[in-house]
Write a protein that holds these residues in place. Structure first.
Motif, mmCIF file in Angstrom:
data_model
loop_
_atom_site.group_PDB
_atom_site.id
_atom_site.type_symbol
_atom_site.label_atom_id
_atom_site.label_comp_id
_atom_site.label_asym_id
_atom_site.label_seq_id
_atom_site.Cartn_x
_atom_site.Cartn_y
_atom_site.Cartn_z
ATOM 1 N N MET A 1 6.119 -38.626 12.494
ATOM 2 C CA MET A 1 6.331 -37.966 13.775
ATOM 3 C C MET A 1 4.988 -37.496 14.335
ATOM 4 S SD MET A 1 8.696 -34.658 14.579
ATOM 5 C CE MET A 1 8.775 -33.987 16.209
ATOM 6 N N GLU A 2 4.754 -37.860 15.625
ATOM 7 C CA GLU A 2 3.470 -37.513 16.247
ATOM 8 C C GLU A 2 3.451 -36.044 16.600
ATOM 9 O OE1 GLU A 2 0.681 -38.746 20.058
ATOM 10 O OE2 GLU A 2 2.628 -39.699 19.728
ATOM 11 N N VAL A 3 2.379 -35.399 16.239
ATOM 12 C CA VAL A 3 2.221 -33.978 16.535
ATOM 13 C C VAL A 3 1.261 -33.844 17.701
ATOM 14 C CG1 VAL A 3 1.490 -31.729 15.657
ATOM 15 C CG2 VAL A 3 2.636 -33.363 14.130
ATOM 16 N N THR A 4 1.737 -33.216 18.774
ATOM 17 C CA THR A 4 0.872 -33.037 19.948
ATOM 18 C C THR A 4 0.024 -31.799 19.779
ATOM 19 O OG1 THR A 4 2.585 -31.767 21.071
ATOM 20 C CG2 THR A 4 2.524 -34.132 21.485
ATOM 21 N N GLU A 5 -1.156 -31.860 20.360
ATOM 22 C CA GLU A 5 -2.081 -30.738 20.292
ATOM 23 C C GLU A 5 -1.996 -29.948 21.585
ATOM 24 O OE1 GLU A 5 -6.872 -29.849 19.661
ATOM 25 O OE2 GLU A 5 -6.094 -31.903 19.762
ATOM 26 N N ARG A 6 -2.008 -28.645 21.477
ATOM 27 C CA ARG A 6 -1.956 -27.779 22.644
ATOM 28 C C ARG A 6 -3.270 -27.025 22.810
ATOM 29 N NH1 ARG A 6 2.752 -27.053 25.242
ATOM 30 N NH2 ARG A 6 4.617 -27.961 24.268
ATOM 31 N N ASP A 7 -3.657 -26.853 24.044
ATOM 32 C CA ASP A 7 -4.859 -26.091 24.353
ATOM 33 C C ASP A 7 -4.581 -24.620 24.066
ATOM 34 O OD1 ASP A 7 -7.485 -25.565 25.586
ATOM 35 O OD2 ASP A 7 -6.299 -24.616 27.170
ATOM 36 N N PRO A 8 -5.399 -23.994 23.261
ATOM 37 C CA PRO A 8 -5.118 -22.601 22.880
ATOM 38 C C PRO A 8 -5.233 -21.620 24.031
ATOM 39 C CG PRO A 8 -7.300 -23.283 22.106
ATOM 40 C CD PRO A 8 -6.630 -24.513 22.616
ATOM 41 N N VAL A 9 -5.936 -21.977 25.093
ATOM 42 C CA VAL A 9 -6.124 -21.050 26.223
ATOM 43 C C VAL A 9 -4.977 -21.148 27.199
ATOM 44 C CG1 VAL A 9 -7.605 -20.383 28.152
ATOM 45 C CG2 VAL A 9 -8.614 -21.083 25.955
ATOM 46 N N SER A 10 -4.690 -22.406 27.657
ATOM 47 C CA SER A 10 -3.655 -22.580 28.684
ATOM 48 C C SER A 10 -2.281 -22.845 28.090
ATOM 49 C CB SER A 10 -4.027 -23.740 29.611
ATOM 50 O OG SER A 10 -4.066 -24.952 28.868
ATOM 51 N N GLY A 11 -2.254 -23.279 26.832
ATOM 52 C CA GLY A 11 -0.985 -23.608 26.208
ATOM 53 C C GLY A 11 -0.459 -24.975 26.579
ATOM 54 N N ARG A 12 -1.216 -25.743 27.398
ATOM 55 C CA ARG A 12 -0.775 -27.085 27.792
ATOM 56 C C ARG A 12 -1.150 -28.100 26.721
ATOM 57 N NH1 ARG A 12 1.178 -27.635 32.718
ATOM 58 N NH2 ARG A 12 0.773 -26.036 34.314
ATOM 59 N N GLU A 13 -0.333 -29.188 26.682
ATOM 60 C CA GLU A 13 -0.622 -30.260 25.741
ATOM 61 C C GLU A 13 -1.872 -31.004 26.197
ATOM 62 O OE1 GLU A 13 2.756 -32.757 25.479
ATOM 63 O OE2 GLU A 13 4.005 -31.273 24.451
ATOM 64 N N THR A 14 -2.560 -31.592 25.287
ATOM 65 C CA THR A 14 -3.731 -32.409 25.601
ATOM 66 C C THR A 14 -3.333 -33.878 25.564
ATOM 67 O OG1 THR A 14 -4.464 -32.609 23.308
ATOM 68 C CG2 THR A 14 -5.196 -30.664 24.545
ATOM 69 N N THR A 15 -4.189 -34.713 26.168
ATOM 70 C CA THR A 15 -3.914 -36.161 26.193
ATOM 71 C C THR A 15 -4.488 -36.872 24.990
ATOM 72 O OG1 THR A 15 -5.950 -36.614 27.419
ATOM 73 C CG2 THR A 15 -3.960 -36.132 28.711
ATOM 74 N N GLY A 16 -5.319 -36.139 24.228
ATOM 75 C CA GLY A 16 -5.975 -36.771 23.090
ATOM 76 C C GLY A 16 -7.360 -37.285 23.432
ATOM 77 N N HIS A 17 -7.699 -37.259 24.697
ATOM 78 C CA HIS A 17 -9.030 -37.691 25.114
ATOM 79 C C HIS A 17 -10.006 -36.533 25.010
ATOM 80 C CE1 HIS A 17 -6.696 -40.743 27.770
ATOM 81 N NE2 HIS A 17 -6.763 -41.135 26.500
ATOM 82 N N GLU A 18 -11.197 -36.838 24.552
ATOM 83 C CA GLU A 18 -12.195 -35.795 24.383
ATOM 84 C C GLU A 18 -13.567 -36.347 24.753
ATOM 85 O OE1 GLU A 18 -14.041 -32.939 20.860
ATOM 86 O OE2 GLU A 18 -12.109 -33.962 20.566
ATOM 87 N N TRP A 19 -14.331 -35.560 25.520
ATOM 88 C CA TRP A 19 -15.693 -35.931 25.917
ATOM 89 C C TRP A 19 -16.613 -34.754 25.623
ATOM 90 C CZ3 TRP A 19 -11.444 -37.018 28.862
ATOM 91 C CH2 TRP A 19 -11.196 -38.363 29.146
ATOM 92 N N ASN A 20 -17.546 -34.989 24.776
ATOM 93 C CA ASN A 20 -18.536 -33.960 24.438
ATOM 94 C C ASN A 20 -17.883 -32.623 24.093
ATOM 95 O OD1 ASN A 20 -20.671 -35.760 24.919
ATOM 96 N ND2 ASN A 20 -20.736 -35.206 27.100
ATOM 97 N N GLY A 21 -16.797 -32.677 23.344
ATOM 98 C CA GLY A 21 -16.133 -31.461 22.921
ATOM 99 C C GLY A 21 -15.167 -30.887 23.933
ATOM 100 N N ILE A 22 -15.044 -31.566 25.111
ATOM 101 C CA ILE A 22 -14.116 -31.096 26.133
ATOM 102 C C ILE A 22 -12.858 -31.958 26.057
ATOM 103 C CG2 ILE A 22 -13.747 -30.724 28.597
ATOM 104 C CD1 ILE A 22 -16.781 -30.466 28.885
ATOM 105 N N LYS A 23 -11.716 -31.340 25.875
ATOM 106 C CA LYS A 23 -10.459 -32.063 25.739
ATOM 107 C C LYS A 23 -9.698 -32.061 27.068
ATOM 108 C CE LYS A 23 -9.985 -31.114 20.814
ATOM 109 N NZ LYS A 23 -9.121 -30.572 19.727
ATOM 110 N N GLU A 24 -9.135 -33.219 27.407
ATOM 111 C CA GLU A 24 -8.397 -33.377 28.654
ATOM 112 C C GLU A 24 -6.977 -32.839 28.505
ATOM 113 O OE1 GLU A 24 -7.503 -36.903 31.869
ATOM 114 O OE2 GLU A 24 -7.413 -37.386 29.735
#
Length: 293
Positions: A1-24
């Motif tokens: 089962m895929e586990v989605t990651e949530r942004d700890p600040v906004s609580g929104r799910e991320t897309t899995g894309h990351e650039w220079n430590g910044i997650k979309e």
């Protein structure tokens, strides 16, 4: 089962894309923007059916509303021509006195005349009608052939020194070049003419020359310009006493005019403009010369 990651600040799910430590973040399109896009697309599709839109070989879809810009423009042109015919007929048939007395009609004359003047006359006389070197100022109410609308209309129709069979003809002879006057006589009569509009030019040193020039003027120039040098509108001879000059009123230029002569040219507009346009221009130019500053 895929586990989605949530942004700890906004609580929104991320897309899995990351650039220079910044997650979309997986942020949805705002509902207002989405509704706007949907409405505009629906409206665009509906508009294809309401108005002419799709080419079909030699024709096109006419649209459910029956709106056609070509017909709209044609209808407006017909309306403009109908309105124009009303006042142009008055310009062609009514007397100048009646037209000048009708301020509403003169307002149309000024607007239309300004455009006609800009298209046909401004190249020589300037857009403001004040002329330039070797071309007369039409705003000073000082005329060679008369500044009434009738006189201006005739000048427009037949021209000056033009090819029209009824053209006005006016020429300043080349008194010096053609040996009608010698060098001293040319200088004397030029000094006299210069003194007419420049009284300060008469000094004890040249008073004898000016007097000699007056005698030359009486025998050579008065036939056209008059004994008082105020000119003749019948002959197109200018007034030499008013300090208004086409070619220049300084002594050197007057000497050049007496020596080499002058012959202006005004084209005939008889076949280039309609009767209504010529009369409109005549009224407009007359108005330039008489309008209060």
């Amino acid at each position: 089962m895929e586990v989605t990651e949530r942004d700890p600040v906004s609580g929104r799910e991320t897309t899995g894309h990351e650039w220079n430590g910044i997650k979309e973040l997986d942020t949805p399109v705002p509902r207002g923007v989405l509704m706007f896009l949907i409405v505009t697309h629906v409206w665009a599709i509906a508009w294809w059916f309401f108005v002419p839109a799709w080419p079909l070989g030699t024709t096109y879809t006419k649209g459910l509303l029956g709106v056609e810009q070509k017909r709209t423009v044609e209808a407006k042109l017909v309306e403009v021509q109908r309105d124009r015919a009303g006042w142009t007929n008055r310009i062609e048939t009514e007397s100048y006195e009646a037209i000048l007395a009708d301020e509403a009609l003169m307002k149309t004359v000024r607007a239309t005349g300004r455009q006609l003047f800009g298209d046909n006359c401004a190249a020589c006389h300037g857009r403001d009608g004040k002329g330039r070197a070797n071309y007369p100022d039409l705003t000073d109410d000082d005329w060679l052939w008369g500044g009434g609308p009738q006189n201006i209309e005739r000048t427009l129709r037949v021209g000056i020194n033009a090819q029209h069979p009824e053209s006005r003809a006016g020429q300043m002879p080349a008194f010096g070049r053609e040996k009608m006057l010698d060098r001293d006589q040319v200088g004397s009569v030029a000094a006299y003419v210069h003194s007419l509009s420049n009284p300060g030019a008469s000094t004890p040193e040249n008073v004898k020359q000016i007097e000699a020039g007056r005698k030359v003027f009486a025998t050579t120039c008065a036939a056209c310009h008059g004994e008082d040098a105020k000119g003749s509108r019948e002959l197109g001879a200018p007034n030499l006493t008013d300090a208004r000059w086409i070619y220049g009123g300084d002594l050197d230029t007057i000497i050049a005019s007496v020596h080499g002569g002058r012959q202006g040219h005004m084209p005939t507009w008889d076949e280039r403009l309609t009767t209504a346009e010529i009369r409109t221009l005549a009224l407009y130019v007359h108005d330039l010369g008489t309008r209060a500053p």
